[in-house]
Design a protein around this motif. Structure first.
Motif, PDB file in Angstrom:
ATOM      1  N   TRP A  72      -8.127   5.842  -2.722  1.00 29.18           N
ATOM      2  CA  TRP A  72      -7.053   5.217  -1.802  1.00 29.18           C
ATOM      3  C   TRP A  72      -7.166   5.790  -0.360  1.00 29.18           C
ATOM      4  O   TRP A  72      -6.963   4.926   0.525  1.00 29.18           O
ATOM      5  N   TRP A 100       1.864  -5.037   3.168  1.00 28.82           N
ATOM      6  CA  TRP A 100       1.777  -4.551   1.864  1.00 28.82           C
ATOM      7  C   TRP A 100       0.794  -3.534   1.787  1.00 28.82           C
ATOM      8  O   TRP A 100      -0.419  -3.404   1.919  1.00 28.82           O
ATOM      9  N   THR A 101       1.474  -2.712   0.938  1.00 33.81           N
ATOM     10  CA  THR A 101       0.861  -1.176   0.447  1.00 33.81           C
ATOM     11  C   THR A 101       0.268  -0.389   1.767  1.00 33.81           C
ATOM     12  O   THR A 101      -0.684   0.346   1.455  1.00 33.81           O
ATOM     13  N   SER A 120       6.246  -6.512   2.398  1.00 38.32           N
ATOM     14  CA  SER A 120       5.915  -5.119   1.827  1.00 38.32           C
ATOM     15  C   SER A 120       6.184  -5.117   0.343  1.00 38.32           C
ATOM     16  O   SER A 120       7.136  -5.563  -0.151  1.00 38.32           O
ATOM     17  N   ASP A 121       5.504  -4.101  -0.477  1.00 35.49           N
ATOM     18  CA  ASP A 121       6.035  -3.834  -1.716  1.00 35.49           C
ATOM     19  C   ASP A 121       7.516  -3.206  -1.866  1.00 35.49           C
ATOM     20  O   ASP A 121       8.367  -3.621  -2.669  1.00 35.49           O
ATOM     21  N   CYS A 125      10.396  -5.021  -3.717  1.00 41.15           N
ATOM     22  CA  CYS A 125      11.369  -4.239  -4.730  1.00 41.15           C
ATOM     23  C   CYS A 125      12.859  -4.239  -4.515  1.00 41.15           C
ATOM     24  O   CYS A 125      13.583  -4.555  -5.262  1.00 41.15           O
ATOM     25  N   GLN A 132      10.786   1.162  -6.489  1.00 40.35           N
ATOM     26  CA  GLN A 132       9.204   1.187  -6.038  1.00 40.35           C
ATOM     27  C   GLN A 132       8.424   2.808  -6.158  1.00 40.35           C
ATOM     28  O   GLN A 132       9.377   3.618  -6.158  1.00 40.35           O
ATOM     29  N   LYS A 133       7.309   2.428  -6.335  1.00 38.73           N
ATOM     30  CA  LYS A 133       6.569   3.772  -6.452  1.00 38.73           C
ATOM     31  C   LYS A 133       6.589   4.528  -4.971  1.00 38.73           C
ATOM     32  O   LYS A 133       6.632   4.084  -4.087  1.00 38.73           O
ATOM     33  N   LYS A 135       4.643   6.736  -3.636  1.00 38.03           N
ATOM     34  CA  LYS A 135       3.498   6.461  -3.184  1.00 38.03           C
ATOM     35  C   LYS A 135       3.110   5.287  -2.186  1.00 38.03           C
ATOM     36  O   LYS A 135       3.021   5.310  -1.129  1.00 38.03           O
ATOM     37  N   ASN A 136       3.695   4.211  -2.762  1.00 36.71           N
ATOM     38  CA  ASN A 136       3.584   3.033  -1.975  1.00 36.71           C
ATOM     39  C   ASN A 136       4.545   2.984  -0.813  1.00 36.71           C
ATOM     40  O   ASN A 136       4.340   2.456   0.216  1.00 36.71           O
ATOM     41  N   PHE A 139       3.127   5.070   1.883  1.00 37.23           N
ATOM     42  CA  PHE A 139       1.997   4.459   2.680  1.00 37.23           C
ATOM     43  C   PHE A 139       2.190   3.266   3.510  1.00 37.23           C
ATOM     44  O   PHE A 139       1.808   3.200   4.673  1.00 37.23           O
ATOM     45  N   GLU A 140       3.390   2.330   3.049  1.00 36.26           N
ATOM     46  CA  GLU A 140       3.926   1.313   3.815  1.00 36.26           C
ATOM     47  C   GLU A 140       4.504   1.989   5.334  1.00 36.26           C
ATOM     48  O   GLU A 140       4.524   1.428   6.337  1.00 36.26           O
TER      49      GLU A 140
END
Length: 381
Positions: A72, A100-101, A120-121, A125, A132-133, A135-136, A139-140
């Motif tokens: 990633w 997104w992500t 976005s994720d 969510c 939401q994860k 990590k995501n 990152f966002e």
């Protein structure tokens, strides 16, 4: 001016995937070119590396790659290096990326970066009420913090994203997606397949398709001649772990309703218009969108649309003027409204005409492209 777009999708035969983000970017890119703006599109996660010219737009396909660890991170760095090389060579003035992500997290650019809220994720969510994860989210947020400014397709999407990430709202510009209305013309709106209900979109829980199954059961109970046409790729279901949301829909349909459902799966984008024109009513009972391209495409083709009543949709449709807004879980009210349209052709034509006018006023790409150019230029001063 030379604008670069970083995206995971774009409508082209050589590109592996294209959905709503792809359509909105292409509509804008083609219109920018017509206005004398150079456009370069970087499409990552592709099956090969390639440079393609398409309708005046230069596409750079960037092959998906894996690394021994932290793919990633290292893949982002690979994309970053490539984009920076082309930015310098081709003198790109400004870059735009989706939220997104957080693809641009850990990237550094020599030119301003704008992030457009395609969704976005974290946004989805929140709307879906799921976790939401972590990590995501990180990152966002990192990606958003590095952007100079933001564009939202609806004020609702902008406001909700600002709340989630703690962004300053004066850095967010609302500019709706646009359509090339010369390509969306229905010369005979009075001609359609009676009692046909059309849904276009991924078959996934967040789009309200499970509620749609219940709505259609109610329709069949009232009108055995009703038909449901579904267009879009199937998806797994996060809540149940099922590999097919369409299988979940099938389990909800009554035996009578099931025989009246036609699921086409994914079809070429070029074929979708004819299905819209052929439909009696279009419906999009979604719980999570930033705008919803298929809604404004259906409106442009003078179709009566029964849409979700949630935030973003209120910026597309004026309830009972150019379409209907109903909360998807109220399946009885949803079905009743569709039945009303099935039984009143004059009402369908009236709503369709008003829908076209709404799109001409707010979603004409010729108007929207000028707003984008003005905003881009303001960021380069």
């Amino acid at each position: 001016m030379h604008i670069g777009y970083i995206t995971p999708e774009y409508p082209h035969p050589e590109v592996s995937h294209a959905a709503g983000i792809a359509t909105s970017i292409k509509n804008l890119a083609n219109s920018l070119v017509k206005q004398g703006v150079r456009v370069t599109v970087f499409v990552y996660h592709q099956s090969k590396d390639a440079v393609i010219e398409a309708e005046g737009v230069t596409l750079h396909l960037i092959k998906k790659q894996s690394f021994k660890f932290l793919t990633w991170y290292y893949y982002r760095k690979l994309v970053n290096r490539y984009v920076n090389t082309i930015v310098k060579q081709e003198q790109i003035h400004l870059l735009e990326a989706p939220d997104w992500t957080g693809i641009t997290a850990f990237m550094q650019f020599k030119v301003p970066l704008v992030i457009r809220f395609h969704g976005s994720d974290a946004y989805f969510c929140k709307l879906e009420g799921r976790k939401q994860k972590f990590k995501n989210f990180v990152f966002e947020k990192l990606a958003l913090q590095k952007a100079k400014a933001y564009i939202a397709p609806t004020s609702y999407a902008g406001e909700e994203t600002a709340k989630i990430f703690g962004l300053k709202r004066n850095n967010i510009k609302t500019i709706h997606y646009g359509l090339d209305l010369d390509r969306f013309v229905n010369t005979h709106p009075e001609q359609f397949q009676p009692k046909t209900l059309l849904y276009i979109g991924t078959i996934i829980r967040k789009k309200g398709v499970l509620e749609l199954a219940e709505v259609f059961n109610r329709l069949i109970d009232k009108d055995p001649n009703a038909q449901l046409l579904l267009i879009g790729g199937d998806s797994g279901d996060i809540k149940t772990g099922s590999t097919s949301t369409y299988a979940l829909m099938q389990s909800l349909f009554s035996e009578t309703a099931k025989s009246k459902v036609n699921y086409l799966g994914k079809i070429p984008y070029s074929e979708v218009q004819e299905h819209i024109k052929n439909a009696h009513v279009c419906t999009f009972p979604s719980f999570a969108e930033t705008l919803g391209m298929v809604t404004i495409e259906s409106m442009a083709l003078q179709k009566p649309v029964v849409n979700t009543s949630l935030g973003w949709a209120q910026e597309l449709i004026d309830d009972e003027v150019n379409g209907y807004l109903i909360y998807p879980k109220d399946t009885a009210a949803y079905a009743k409204k569709i039945i009303t349209l099935f039984e009143d052709k004059a009402l369908c034509l009236k709503l369709g005409q008003a829908a076209r006018k709404k799109v001409e006023l707010n979603f004409d790409i010729q108007k929207q492209v000028k707003k984008n150019i003005d905003y881009y230029q303001s960021l380069l001063l």
